[in-house]
Motif scaffolding. Structure first.
Motif, short mmCIF file in Angstrom:
data_model
loop_
_atom_site.label_atom_id
_atom_site.label_comp_id
_atom_site.label_asym_id
_atom_site.label_seq_id
_atom_site.Cartn_x
_atom_site.Cartn_y
_atom_site.Cartn_z
N GLY A 193 0.85 -1.20 0.00
CA GLY A 193 0.00 0.00 0.00
C GLY A 193 0.87 1.24 0.00
O GLY A 193 1.79 1.34 0.80
N TYR A 194 0.57 2.16 -0.91
CA TYR A 194 1.43 3.33 -1.03
C TYR A 194 0.60 4.60 -0.88
O TYR A 194 0.70 5.54 -1.66
N GLY A 195 -0.26 4.62 0.15
CA GLY A 195 -1.04 5.83 0.46
C GLY A 195 -0.24 6.72 1.38
O GLY A 195 1.00 6.73 1.37
N THR A 196 -0.95 7.45 2.23
CA THR A 196 -0.31 8.40 3.13
C THR A 196 0.78 7.76 3.99
O THR A 196 1.92 8.20 4.01
N MET A 251 -2.24 -0.97 4.02
CA MET A 251 -3.37 -0.90 3.09
C MET A 251 -4.66 -0.50 3.79
O MET A 251 -5.54 0.11 3.19
N GLY A 252 -4.79 -0.88 5.06
CA GLY A 252 -6.03 -0.61 5.79
C GLY A 252 -7.10 -1.63 5.44
O GLY A 252 -6.97 -2.36 4.45
N PRO A 300 -7.71 -7.32 1.50
CA PRO A 300 -6.86 -8.50 1.62
C PRO A 300 -5.77 -8.40 2.70
O PRO A 300 -4.94 -9.29 2.78
N ALA A 301 -5.78 -7.33 3.54
CA ALA A 301 -4.71 -7.15 4.53
C ALA A 301 -4.50 -8.42 5.37
O ALA A 301 -3.37 -8.89 5.54
N ILE A 335 -1.04 -10.45 5.40
CA ILE A 335 -0.21 -10.49 6.62
C ILE A 335 0.12 -11.94 6.97
O ILE A 335 1.28 -12.30 7.22
N LEU A 336 -0.92 -12.80 6.93
CA LEU A 336 -0.68 -14.22 7.25
C LEU A 336 0.31 -14.84 6.27
O LEU A 336 1.23 -15.56 6.65
#
Lengths: 391, 391
Positions: free
Chosen positions: A7-10, A68-69, A73-74, A78-79
């Protein structure tokens, strides 16, 4: 240490920035080697990709940062990262609140770390502070302002006499509030942070079945009425423990003008805990925002780099939600027709006809009654009254 | 881990109590096996002794806790313990401020640890917070309420309109102030804590040659006058950095009623720091007191037990005290005869004839002028005015 950012947000780009700037000896040892972006989005950097498998199968990646929030699929990613022997650091409160026990177990099985300081309190090191306090004390109370957006709204309504709608628009303009502000103003964001803090404190994965009442219905007049009581309203998550019994609640609370909470301005957070030997401890700072939150992510990465282990939790305690340990006074604004629900309950009506003061009621009971009130008057609002002694 | 405690006053006995109660798995691994008391005092416990050599020569002692206070013999005993291969944890700000570089080097040479969280901010984990922030950011500012006694006095004068003498007596009665309160009210205590914090922040052993002005001269009328300005007075230590230049100062400062400092009540402390990515971070809690301070001592012991190393400092930076980076406005109460010293300096006199408002003056210059003022009017008082933007 090689890092992949999902994720490449804030926050993701903030982590990238801090690592790239590598201001200290420690941060100089970090390298971002992969960034996962959404399928179809333009790859503006050579090491961007859109397939999680490219990352988890890359033996050069030591650690995955998830920013990603949201739940999926977070959760799956992560798993997957943990199962492939990558450390994981996340800022995602929703997924941590829901799955911290599973992530914890999976990390342990794969001999890697799973840390999430940034998920609660943004840049404020409140998880570290809580874990530290727990080495000596039982922490029997945590409460605080865990959400900057709602604090900005309430503080500005209080200080400038503006309406909820006006301040919300201003917060959206400044980038403090999202287009759909419901997670912030209805309390789901705070609810996740409370679950995470309480779960660590109690070594028990706290479920989300506790009362939550948001600030969507607050009006200029409500704030003026609270002012006439010399009170200032803040949106508070709190949990309390007594042995193996606990309570959790998220609701607006009225503070005295001299309370630190009432003077926590703009989008700042203030997180308090209490232990027998340490007494009251409060942490104040940026609960959100690009660099402050990214700072907390990088702190977790540095802990892993330096081998500084966080407190081990198994979440195997047996705890019981007890509605009787949390009683409070409430101010309720509602159509007079709603008074029918308060038969047999002690209350006073105010000179301003709209408001009722309900004395010493169980928090859970009050939230149940409020659901009925809202069916009759969907604009109704309530707030409890803080007394230093009996939060 | 076997512990010897030097000094069995408030903090020493607090450490003993926490270790004896051993509430958590970690504290259960600690054992107090020796306590050093003053020669001639009654040995109320079998493992009490009055000779430091009995302790440093005891191979069973792993760690020495120093809670005697003052420079000597604490300084000699700490060095002796380190040289005999014992870890040392201390709550003694005077000796740490004066010798932190020497202790640090001695610990390193002997391959043991020297930690001192409890010396600054009592139970507030502010050294840990500072060291953590420094892993990523340059901390360019630290300021705060570092002394509970003086805060109790100022807060009670402000809230209840009592005189300095009355509140001091009350503080002495409650055990918050010593019979000789000068270390607290003249700023030496705060000065030591500022030196410790600034030395860690700048990796430079900050000398004590910076301006200090205490609260001994404050009157009921001063507090009322500040109230008429909508200001509340607090006793503040602050340091600021700009590259290799820094400033330190200890003085009373006037805060707005909505500032957190103005709402820090009783004997609480509030310690603030600022870094580029973390922004403003504030820690609030018990800055003194038996169990809170002992908690901080035990936290350091647990860090050593768990192998959690604190930030390494060599104090080899070159820094320069720069009088130009700190300019402020001041309110001065002094006999009119003193105005002669302010020729050529911008000031306004107030409607209350006694007070002058001096604009935008170098802090060092103002403190030098104040020395001359006090020769003419030994009852004079001054306080600077806080603006959030330019502390």
């Amino acid at each position: 240490m090689n890092i992949a950012i999902l994720g490449y947000g804030t926050i993701g780009s903030g982590v990238h920035q801090i690592v790239e700037e590598g201001a200290t000896l420690l941060t100089k040892s970090l390298h971002v080697t992969r960034i996962l972006i959404r399928k179809g989005k333009e790859k503006t950097l050579p090491y961007m990709c859109d397939d999680i498998d490219d990352i988890v199968n890359d033996p050069a990646v030591d650690l995955v940062v998830e920013t990603m929030g949201g739940i999926e699929p977070a959760h799956t990613y992560i798993l997957k990262a943990l199962e492939h022997g990558k450390h994981v650091v996340t800022a995602n409160k929703a997924v941590v609140a829901a799955y911290l026990k599973d992530f914890n177990e999976c990390a342990k099985e794969n001999n890697v770390k799973f840390y999430y300081e940034a998920s609660t309190g943004g840049g404020i090191p409140c998880i570290a502070g809580l874990e530290k306090a727990l080495r000596i004390d039982e922490v029997d109370e945590i409460h605080g302002i865990f959400n900057g957006t709602s604090n900005f709204i309430l503080d500005h309504m209080q200080r400038y006499g503006t309406s909820f709608e006006e301040v919300l628009k201003e917060a959206q303009r400044l980038g403090y509030a999202e287009a759909d502000p419901s997670a912030d103003i209805d309390g789901y964001d705070v609810c996740n942070k409370l679950r995470i803090s309480a779960s660590i404190a109690y070594d028990y994965h706290v479920p989300d079945n506790f009362p939550v009442f948001g600030i969507r219905n607050i009006t200029k007049e409500d704030v003026m009425y609270f002012k006439s009581m010399n009170r200032s309203v803040r949106f508070i998550a709190k949990t309390k423990r007594d042995g193996d019994r606990y309570s959790c609640v998220v609701e607006p609370i009225l503070f005295k003008e001299s309370d630190l909470e009432a003077n926590t301005q703009d989008n700042y957070n203030l997180i308090s805990m209490h232990g027998k030997t340490i007494g009251d401890l409060k942490f104040y700072g940026q609960g959100a925002g690009k660099l402050a939150t990214a700072n907390a992510v990088v702190q977790d990465i540095l802990d892993i780099l330096e081998g500084k282990e966080h407190m081990e939790r198994k979440y195997e305690n047996k705890m019981k939600y007890d509605t009787t340990i949390c009683r409070r006074d409430y101010v309720l604004r509602a159509d007079k027709a709603c008074r029918v629900y308060f038969k047999g309950i002690k209350y006073e009506t105010s000179t301003f006809d709209k408001y009722m003061l309900i004395k010493d009621i169980e928090v859970m009971k009050m939230h149940e009654l409020m659901k009925k009130v809202l069916e009759v008057d969907p604009t109704a609002f309530m707030a409890s009254i803080y007394e230093r002694e009996d939060l």
